[in-house]
Design a protein around this motif. Structure first.
Motif, PDB file in Angstrom:
ATOM      1  N   PHE A   1       1.026  -1.038  -0.244  1.00 22.48           N
ATOM      2  CA  PHE A   1       0.154   0.198  -0.008  1.00 22.48           C
ATOM      3  C   PHE A   1       0.404   1.079  -0.029  1.00 22.48           C
ATOM      4  O   PHE A   1       0.646   2.304  -1.075  1.00 22.48           O
ATOM      5  N   LEU A   2       2.404   1.538   0.911  1.00 24.51           N
ATOM      6  CA  LEU A   2       2.733   2.582   0.346  1.00 24.51           C
ATOM      7  C   LEU A   2       3.843   2.311  -0.005  1.00 24.51           C
ATOM      8  O   LEU A   2       4.007   4.109  -1.101  1.00 24.51           O
ATOM      9  N   ASP A   3       3.773   1.289  -0.760  1.00 21.29           N
ATOM     10  CA  ASP A   3       4.474   1.773  -2.601  1.00 21.29           C
ATOM     11  C   ASP A   3       3.630   2.605  -3.790  1.00 21.29           C
ATOM     12  O   ASP A   3       3.573   3.400  -4.107  1.00 21.29           O
ATOM     13  N   LYS A   4       1.754   1.368  -3.312  1.00 21.26           N
ATOM     14  CA  LYS A   4       1.010   2.082  -4.211  1.00 21.26           C
ATOM     15  C   LYS A   4       0.809   4.337  -4.145  1.00 21.26           C
ATOM     16  O   LYS A   4       0.621   4.597  -4.890  1.00 21.26           O
ATOM     17  N   MET A   5       1.212   4.357  -2.719  1.00 23.74           N
ATOM     18  CA  MET A   5       1.017   5.432  -2.222  1.00 23.74           C
ATOM     19  C   MET A   5       1.910   6.853  -3.271  1.00 23.74           C
ATOM     20  O   MET A   5       1.122   7.686  -3.486  1.00 23.74           O
ATOM     21  N   ARG A   6       3.370   6.017  -2.768  1.00 23.68           N
ATOM     22  CA  ARG A   6       4.244   6.828  -3.060  1.00 23.68           C
ATOM     23  C   ARG A   6       4.009   6.895  -4.904  1.00 23.68           C
ATOM     24  O   ARG A   6       3.657   8.355  -5.677  1.00 23.68           O
ATOM     25  N   GLU A   7       3.883   5.841  -5.953  1.00 26.19           N
ATOM     26  CA  GLU A   7       3.011   5.507  -6.742  1.00 26.19           C
ATOM     27  C   GLU A   7       2.198   6.869  -7.445  1.00 26.19           C
ATOM     28  O   GLU A   7       2.675   7.321  -8.306  1.00 26.19           O
ATOM     29  N   ARG A   8       1.082   7.127  -6.504  1.00 27.23           N
ATOM     30  CA  ARG A   8       0.063   7.482  -7.047  1.00 27.23           C
ATOM     31  C   ARG A   8       0.928   8.861  -7.050  1.00 27.23           C
ATOM     32  O   ARG A   8       0.108   9.901  -7.749  1.00 27.23           O
ATOM     33  N   LEU A   9       0.925   9.111  -6.160  1.00 25.14           N
ATOM     34  CA  LEU A   9       0.934  10.764  -5.508  1.00 25.14           C
ATOM     35  C   LEU A   9       2.046  11.637  -6.545  1.00 25.14           C
ATOM     36  O   LEU A   9       2.314  12.486  -6.767  1.00 25.14           O
ATOM     37  N   ASN A  10       2.732  10.374  -6.369  1.00 27.18           N
ATOM     38  CA  ASN A  10       4.540  11.193  -8.029  1.00 27.18           C
ATOM     39  C   ASN A  10       3.157  11.251  -9.096  1.00 27.18           C
ATOM     40  O   ASN A  10       3.828  12.339  -9.540  1.00 27.18           O
TER      41      ASN A  10
ATOM     42  N   GLN B   1       2.842  14.657 -11.465  1.00 35.20           N
ATOM     43  CA  GLN B   1       3.206  14.728 -12.743  1.00 35.20           C
ATOM     44  C   GLN B   1       2.119  15.538 -13.490  1.00 35.20           C
ATOM     45  O   GLN B   1       2.308  16.258 -14.297  1.00 35.20           O
ATOM     46  N   ARG B   2       0.904  15.225 -13.236  1.00 38.34           N
ATOM     47  CA  ARG B   2      -0.177  15.692 -14.113  1.00 38.34           C
ATOM     48  C   ARG B   2       0.157  17.054 -13.667  1.00 38.34           C
ATOM     49  O   ARG B   2      -0.718  17.656 -14.767  1.00 38.34           O
ATOM     50  N   ASP B   3       0.187  17.387 -12.499  1.00 40.27           N
ATOM     51  CA  ASP B   3      -0.303  19.116 -11.942  1.00 40.27           C
ATOM     52  C   ASP B   3       1.140  19.709 -13.218  1.00 40.27           C
ATOM     53  O   ASP B   3       0.861  20.911 -13.470  1.00 40.27           O
ATOM     54  N   ASP B   4       2.115  19.711 -12.850  1.00 38.30           N
ATOM     55  CA  ASP B   4       3.632  19.972 -13.660  1.00 38.30           C
ATOM     56  C   ASP B   4       2.879  19.769 -15.391  1.00 38.30           C
ATOM     57  O   ASP B   4       3.373  21.037 -16.091  1.00 38.30           O
ATOM     58  N   ALA B   5       1.614  18.807 -15.854  1.00 37.35           N
ATOM     59  CA  ALA B   5       1.680  19.636 -16.989  1.00 37.35           C
ATOM     60  C   ALA B   5       1.098  20.156 -17.432  1.00 37.35           C
ATOM     61  O   ALA B   5       0.676  20.810 -18.350  1.00 37.35           O
ATOM     62  N   LYS B   6      -0.393  19.947 -16.122  1.00 39.71           N
ATOM     63  CA  LYS B   6      -1.136  21.104 -16.695  1.00 39.71           C
ATOM     64  C   LYS B   6      -0.200  22.847 -16.775  1.00 39.71           C
ATOM     65  O   LYS B   6      -1.133  23.636 -16.875  1.00 39.71           O
ATOM     66  N   GLU B   7       0.037  22.941 -15.714  1.00 37.74           N
ATOM     67  CA  GLU B   7       0.805  23.770 -15.602  1.00 37.74           C
ATOM     68  C   GLU B   7       1.466  24.567 -16.805  1.00 37.74           C
ATOM     69  O   GLU B   7       1.590  25.901 -16.865  1.00 37.74           O
ATOM     70  N   ARG B   8       2.509  23.598 -17.242  1.00 39.72           N
ATOM     71  CA  ARG B   8       3.039  23.708 -18.960  1.00 39.72           C
ATOM     72  C   ARG B   8       2.101  24.293 -19.568  1.00 39.72           C
ATOM     73  O   ARG B   8       1.759  24.912 -20.432  1.00 39.72           O
ATOM     74  N   ALA B   9       0.537  22.886 -19.448  1.00 42.28           N
ATOM     75  CA  ALA B   9       0.281  23.043 -20.760  1.00 42.28           C
ATOM     76  C   ALA B   9      -0.789  24.783 -20.691  1.00 42.28           C
ATOM     77  O   ALA B   9      -0.681  25.469 -21.716  1.00 42.28           O
ATOM     78  N   ARG B  10      -0.640  25.916 -19.614  1.00 45.84           N
ATOM     79  CA  ARG B  10      -1.222  27.295 -19.156  1.00 45.84           C
ATOM     80  C   ARG B  10      -0.395  28.124 -19.646  1.00 45.84           C
ATOM     81  O   ARG B  10      -0.531  29.097 -19.894  1.00 45.84           O
ATOM     82  N   ARG B  11       0.745  27.814 -19.445  1.00 40.02           N
ATOM     83  CA  ARG B  11       1.949  28.815 -19.966  1.00 40.02           C
ATOM     84  C   ARG B  11       1.705  29.607 -21.331  1.00 40.02           C
ATOM     85  O   ARG B  11       1.606  28.145 -21.927  1.00 40.02           O
TER      86      ARG B  11
END
Length: 201
Positions: free
Chosen positions: A178-187, A191-201
């Motif tokens: 579960f901890l491994d899955k949490m780490r993976e999902r949070l990363n 990454q999705r948030d970073d992609a959204k921020e790049r798309a808004r620029r």
């Protein structure tokens, strides 16, 4: 307070053996102090009420079997019975009946755990091991009980230890699924948030 705390005291042992007054005075004083202290500190008044009711029944039973007298156990038994009854009269005016606690008065926790119990136990053990709660100075049973109460779960001691044992028996290189899955999902979320921020620029 356990309902038989008062009846397991030295005082009860002395009166049941019809001990002389010289030996019973201190036990009676301690018995009285236990009642007063429990009354003042009663976190759950129903428990004290049940303990006093149980003590009254046992005291009355002993009183019926002892010969009446002004000295020794009989005299202190009368005093104890009077004290318990007076405390009961006072307490019963303050404690609402259990039936008064309607389901509508009991608020469910605002958040509830919807994952598996093993997953929650995995998180709790990890937090404890990291020293994130009370610097790691915890009893794991109390810690799991706390998390369970906050998340709408009843976690018994056996659930806790069985879940931890199951985790230790896992055959994968990493046993913290579960901890491994949490780490993976949070990363992935970052990454999705970073992609959204790049798309808004």
């Amino acid at each position: 307070m356990d309902y038989h705390t008062l009846t397991e005291s030295d005082f009860f042992r002395f009166v049941s053996q019809n001990t002389e007054a010289a030996d019973i005075r201190a036990a009676y004083d301690e018995f009285s102090q236990t009642i007063f202290r429990s009354y003042v500190e009663a976190g759950n008044p129903h428990r004290l009420l049940f303990a006093l009711i149980y003590a009254e029944v046992e005291l009355q039973s002993l009183h019926d079997t002892l010969s009446d007298g002004k000295d020794g156990a009989a005299a202190y038994l009368k005093k104890a019975l009077a004290l318990v009854r007076r405390m009961l009269e006072n307490l019963q005016t303050q404690v609402p009946p259990l039936s008064a606690a309607q389901k509508s008065d009991i608020q469910p926790p605002p958040f509830r755990w919807t994952g598996s119990l093993v997953e929650l136990i995995e998180v709790i053990y990890a937090l404890d091991e990291m020293g994130c709660i009370n610097d790691g100075q915890n009893d794991i049973k109390e810690l799991t009980a706390f998390f369970g109460s906050q998340l709408g779960l009843e976690i018994k001691d056996s659930h806790c230890y069985n879940a931890y044992t199951d985790m230790k028996r896992r055959k994968s290189e990493s046993r913290t699924y579960f901890l491994d899955k949490m780490r993976e999902r949070l990363n992935l979320r970052m990454q999705r948030d970073d992609a959204k921020e790049r798309a808004r620029r």
